[in-house]
Write a protein that holds these residues in place. Sequence first.
Motif, PDB file in Angstrom:
ATOM      1  N   ILE A   1       8.669 -39.890 114.448  1.00  0.00           N
ATOM      2  CA  ILE A   1       7.934 -39.814 115.715  1.00  0.00           C
ATOM      3  C   ILE A   1       6.708 -38.893 115.555  1.00  0.00           C
ATOM      4  CG2 ILE A   1       8.046 -39.180 118.165  1.00  0.00           C
ATOM      5  CD1 ILE A   1      10.980 -39.976 118.145  1.00  0.00           C
ATOM      6  N   ARG A   2       6.921 -37.753 114.895  1.00  0.00           N
ATOM      7  CA  ARG A   2       5.839 -36.781 114.749  1.00  0.00           C
ATOM      8  C   ARG A   2       4.634 -37.386 114.014  1.00  0.00           C
ATOM      9  NH1 ARG A   2       6.284 -31.374 115.944  1.00  0.00           N
ATOM     10  NH2 ARG A   2       8.530 -31.594 116.011  1.00  0.00           N
ATOM     11  N   ASP A   3       4.920 -38.161 112.977  1.00  0.00           N
ATOM     12  CA  ASP A   3       3.824 -38.798 112.231  1.00  0.00           C
ATOM     13  C   ASP A   3       2.976 -39.675 113.150  1.00  0.00           C
ATOM     14  OD1 ASP A   3       4.644 -37.547 109.984  1.00  0.00           O
ATOM     15  OD2 ASP A   3       5.590 -39.310 109.039  1.00  0.00           O
ATOM     16  N   ILE A   4       3.673 -40.433 114.000  1.00  0.00           N
ATOM     17  CA  ILE A   4       2.942 -41.323 114.907  1.00  0.00           C
ATOM     18  C   ILE A   4       2.157 -40.508 115.935  1.00  0.00           C
ATOM     19  CG2 ILE A   4       3.180 -43.182 116.613  1.00  0.00           C
ATOM     20  CD1 ILE A   4       5.791 -43.946 115.015  1.00  0.00           C
ATOM     21  N   VAL A   5       2.789 -39.463 116.465  1.00  0.00           N
ATOM     22  CA  VAL A   5       2.133 -38.613 117.465  1.00  0.00           C
ATOM     23  C   VAL A   5       0.853 -38.009 116.886  1.00  0.00           C
ATOM     24  CG1 VAL A   5       2.335 -36.442 118.763  1.00  0.00           C
ATOM     25  CG2 VAL A   5       4.236 -38.086 118.754  1.00  0.00           C
ATOM     26  N   VAL A   6       0.955 -37.458 115.675  1.00  0.00           N
ATOM     27  CA  VAL A   6      -0.199 -36.824 115.034  1.00  0.00           C
ATOM     28  C   VAL A   6      -1.335 -37.831 114.886  1.00  0.00           C
ATOM     29  CG1 VAL A   6      -1.033 -35.803 112.863  1.00  0.00           C
ATOM     30  CG2 VAL A   6       1.137 -35.045 113.871  1.00  0.00           C
ATOM     31  N   LYS A   7      -0.962 -39.052 114.486  1.00  0.00           N
ATOM     32  CA  LYS A   7      -1.962 -40.093 114.292  1.00  0.00           C
ATOM     33  C   LYS A   7      -2.677 -40.408 115.617  1.00  0.00           C
ATOM     34  CE  LYS A   7      -1.989 -44.792 112.633  1.00  0.00           C
ATOM     35  NZ  LYS A   7      -1.210 -45.661 113.488  1.00  0.00           N
ATOM     36  N   VAL A   8      -1.885 -40.553 116.670  1.00  0.00           N
ATOM     37  CA  VAL A   8      -2.450 -40.871 117.986  1.00  0.00           C
ATOM     38  C   VAL A   8      -3.369 -39.741 118.460  1.00  0.00           C
ATOM     39  CG1 VAL A   8      -1.881 -41.216 120.435  1.00  0.00           C
ATOM     40  CG2 VAL A   8      -0.573 -42.418 118.681  1.00  0.00           C
ATOM     41  N   LEU A   9      -2.930 -38.510 118.298  1.00  0.00           N
ATOM     42  CA  LEU A   9      -3.738 -37.369 118.737  1.00  0.00           C
ATOM     43  C   LEU A   9      -5.043 -37.280 117.950  1.00  0.00           C
ATOM     44  CD1 LEU A   9      -1.083 -34.527 119.321  1.00  0.00           C
ATOM     45  CD2 LEU A   9      -2.060 -36.096 120.995  1.00  0.00           C
ATOM     46  N   ASP A  10      -4.939 -37.519 116.632  1.00  0.00           N
ATOM     47  CA  ASP A  10      -6.130 -37.486 115.780  1.00  0.00           C
ATOM     48  C   ASP A  10      -7.194 -38.458 116.256  1.00  0.00           C
ATOM     49  OD1 ASP A  10      -5.127 -35.534 114.224  1.00  0.00           O
ATOM     50  OD2 ASP A  10      -4.522 -36.819 112.542  1.00  0.00           O
ATOM     51  N   GLU A  11      -6.728 -39.596 116.763  1.00  0.00           N
ATOM     52  CA  GLU A  11      -7.671 -40.643 117.181  1.00  0.00           C
ATOM     53  C   GLU A  11      -8.378 -40.311 118.494  1.00  0.00           C
ATOM     54  OE1 GLU A  11      -5.177 -44.099 117.291  1.00  0.00           O
ATOM     55  OE2 GLU A  11      -5.098 -44.237 115.089  1.00  0.00           O
ATOM     56  N   HIS A  12      -7.821 -39.327 119.272  1.00  0.00           N
ATOM     57  CA  HIS A  12      -8.401 -39.061 120.596  1.00  0.00           C
ATOM     58  C   HIS A  12      -8.668 -37.584 120.866  1.00  0.00           C
ATOM     59  CE1 HIS A  12      -7.681 -43.211 121.796  1.00  0.00           C
ATOM     60  NE2 HIS A  12      -6.447 -43.093 121.301  1.00  0.00           N
ATOM     61  N   PRO A  13      -9.518 -36.935 120.063  1.00  0.00           N
ATOM     62  CA  PRO A  13      -9.801 -35.512 120.305  1.00  0.00           C
ATOM     63  C   PRO A  13     -10.381 -35.301 121.705  1.00  0.00           C
ATOM     64  CG  PRO A  13     -11.304 -36.448 118.653  1.00  0.00           C
ATOM     65  CD  PRO A  13     -10.302 -37.497 118.943  1.00  0.00           C
TER      66      PRO A  13
ATOM     67  N   LEU B   1      12.424 -37.023 123.185  1.00  0.00           N
ATOM     68  CA  LEU B   1      11.951 -36.444 121.946  1.00  0.00           C
ATOM     69  C   LEU B   1      10.438 -36.644 121.805  1.00  0.00           C
ATOM     70  CD1 LEU B   1      13.319 -35.033 119.613  1.00  0.00           C
ATOM     71  CD2 LEU B   1      13.543 -37.224 118.440  1.00  0.00           C
ATOM     72  N   THR B   2       9.983 -37.826 122.150  1.00  0.00           N
ATOM     73  CA  THR B   2       8.559 -38.138 122.062  1.00  0.00           C
ATOM     74  C   THR B   2       7.740 -37.169 122.905  1.00  0.00           C
ATOM     75  OG1 THR B   2       9.116 -40.454 121.784  1.00  0.00           O
ATOM     76  CG2 THR B   2       6.852 -39.973 122.464  1.00  0.00           C
ATOM     77  N   LYS B   3       8.185 -36.937 124.142  1.00  0.00           N
ATOM     78  CA  LYS B   3       7.456 -36.037 125.033  1.00  0.00           C
ATOM     79  C   LYS B   3       7.410 -34.622 124.468  1.00  0.00           C
ATOM     80  CE  LYS B   3       8.465 -38.706 129.146  1.00  0.00           C
ATOM     81  NZ  LYS B   3       9.455 -38.885 130.197  1.00  0.00           N
ATOM     82  N   ASP B   4       8.588 -34.180 123.978  1.00  0.00           N
ATOM     83  CA  ASP B   4       8.640 -32.829 123.410  1.00  0.00           C
ATOM     84  C   ASP B   4       7.658 -32.687 122.251  1.00  0.00           C
ATOM     85  OD1 ASP B   4      10.535 -32.227 125.220  1.00  0.00           O
ATOM     86  OD2 ASP B   4      12.242 -32.310 123.830  1.00  0.00           O
ATOM     87  N   ILE B   5       7.648 -33.672 121.366  1.00  0.00           N
ATOM     88  CA  ILE B   5       6.795 -33.588 120.182  1.00  0.00           C
ATOM     89  C   ILE B   5       5.308 -33.629 120.559  1.00  0.00           C
ATOM     90  CG2 ILE B   5       6.151 -34.745 118.014  1.00  0.00           C
ATOM     91  CD1 ILE B   5       9.091 -35.538 117.710  1.00  0.00           C
ATOM     92  N   ILE B   6       4.965 -34.486 121.528  1.00  0.00           N
ATOM     93  CA  ILE B   6       3.559 -34.545 121.961  1.00  0.00           C
ATOM     94  C   ILE B   6       3.107 -33.177 122.475  1.00  0.00           C
ATOM     95  CG2 ILE B   6       1.921 -35.567 123.616  1.00  0.00           C
ATOM     96  CD1 ILE B   6       3.515 -38.161 123.419  1.00  0.00           C
TER      97      ILE B   6
END
Length: 473
Positions: A417-429, A461-466
């Motif tokens: 999940i964290r890998d995906i979250v990081v990717k999504v965040l990277d795309e939208h500074p 878990l997704t919310k926590d990680i975001i």
Amino acid sequence: MYKVVIGLEVHCEVKTNSKNFSSSRNTYSEYPNENIDTVDIGLPGILPVANKDAFRKSLMMSLALHCKTPDIVMFDRKNYYYPDLPKGYQITQETKPVGRDGYVMINVDGIDKKILINNIHLEEDTASLDHFGTYSLIDYNRSGVPLLETVTEPCLSSAEEAVTFLETLKGIFLYTGVSEARTDRGQMRCDVNVSLMEDTATEFGTKVEMKNINSFNNVKLAIEYEIKRQTEILKSGGKVVQETRRFDDEDLKTYSMRSKVDAVDYKYYIEPNIPPIKISDSLIEEIKSEIPMLQYERVQKYMGEYGLSRYDSDIIVKDKKVSDYFEETIKLGVDPKSSANWLTSIILGHLNKYEIGIDDLYLTPKMLCELIKMVDAGKISSKQSKQVFFKCIEEEKEPSVIVSELGMTQITDDKTIRDIVVKVLDEHPDLIEDHRKGKNTFDYFVGQVMKQTRGQANPTLTKDIILEEMEKR
Ligand code: ADP
Ligand code: MG
């Protein structure tokens, strides 16, 4: 104001294979005079033989109502003439009934009340008469059917209490299996006695008896009508006449049938053809051990031990099979509240919709347990579990099979999940910046992660990680 005093005499047919004193079948029949023999039609010279099963069941009911059981039970003859009673007497228990001095706990609007039982006795039902304009027909199918009469003390004080008592009693009949207690088939009928007394009075007022009321709702309506009628008489200075009245379920009023001035003398005497029956302590112990925990006690347990609401507890204990199912899931380790939730919100809805019983449900307590455990372990979401439930019963497959067939596993692995979250965040500074300024972009990120995992990421878990990853930036 007047105090209301009510006493009930409840007749209930006992569920047995054969009749109380003959070997003809005790079963509901569409055809008149099908299940009869010489005893049931009262031919001369007949000899009644007591039915062991009916006797045992009446003792069971007596014990379930906390009655004192005698050492010896005797049958008596109650002599009277009526066309539905061909022998000219009814075999009943007057001197030594199966039970005396018992009680039943009821609960009305959250308040407990102890209803005292004067006695419970086993007797026989009469034949049934059908009246047509100028003639009547007689059907002996019901003649000799074992009938248990439960007589309360005059201790009920409202229509609501009376109906609750009847429902509670019916529940005991069903839980013990002593009777099917179907009012729609006349298996459970009730004589209702009502009187009023001044608030300050120390003696009961004159009672009126309404015979053979065959639905609980009619019991309620008859009592309400009588209270109104008797109040009006007393208020205008009149006196209530002791009499038997008939409740008319069309105009919802009661009508006088006969006054009870000269009490009927039934000339009771001991039935000479049935010897007194000795009751041993071991028989009592044996029967006691066969009585399951009843509704009232189950509700206490569900509220006290499991923390359920009275409302949910009442729903679950309504049907013994549902209550047994519920208890089975708890034995398997399911949390009582989530089991109760499943039952009251989904399973019972399904059973009602298709008019089936819980034993017709493909999903066993074990499967429900499996399903709930998958949710608890985060393997599937609770939304998915409902989908699994319906597929499971539709296709008659175990929950785990359905879950793998639908590819319904949840992603609960932190790193994935964290890998995906990081990717999504990277795309939208830019959106992270917006979030800092107070604009809500969090939900958008959750949505993106869900989209990329086809809804399989564990939402919590997704919310926590975001949140964690956003903090870092
Ligand atoms: P009876 O001799 O008229 O048959 P019982 O004393 O045997 O009267 O009682 C029959 C039923 O009537 C019982 O259910 C009892 O609780 C009820 N009952 C007795 N007295 C009253 C009363 N004053 N008001 C209401 N019910 C009563
Ligand atoms: Mg009486």
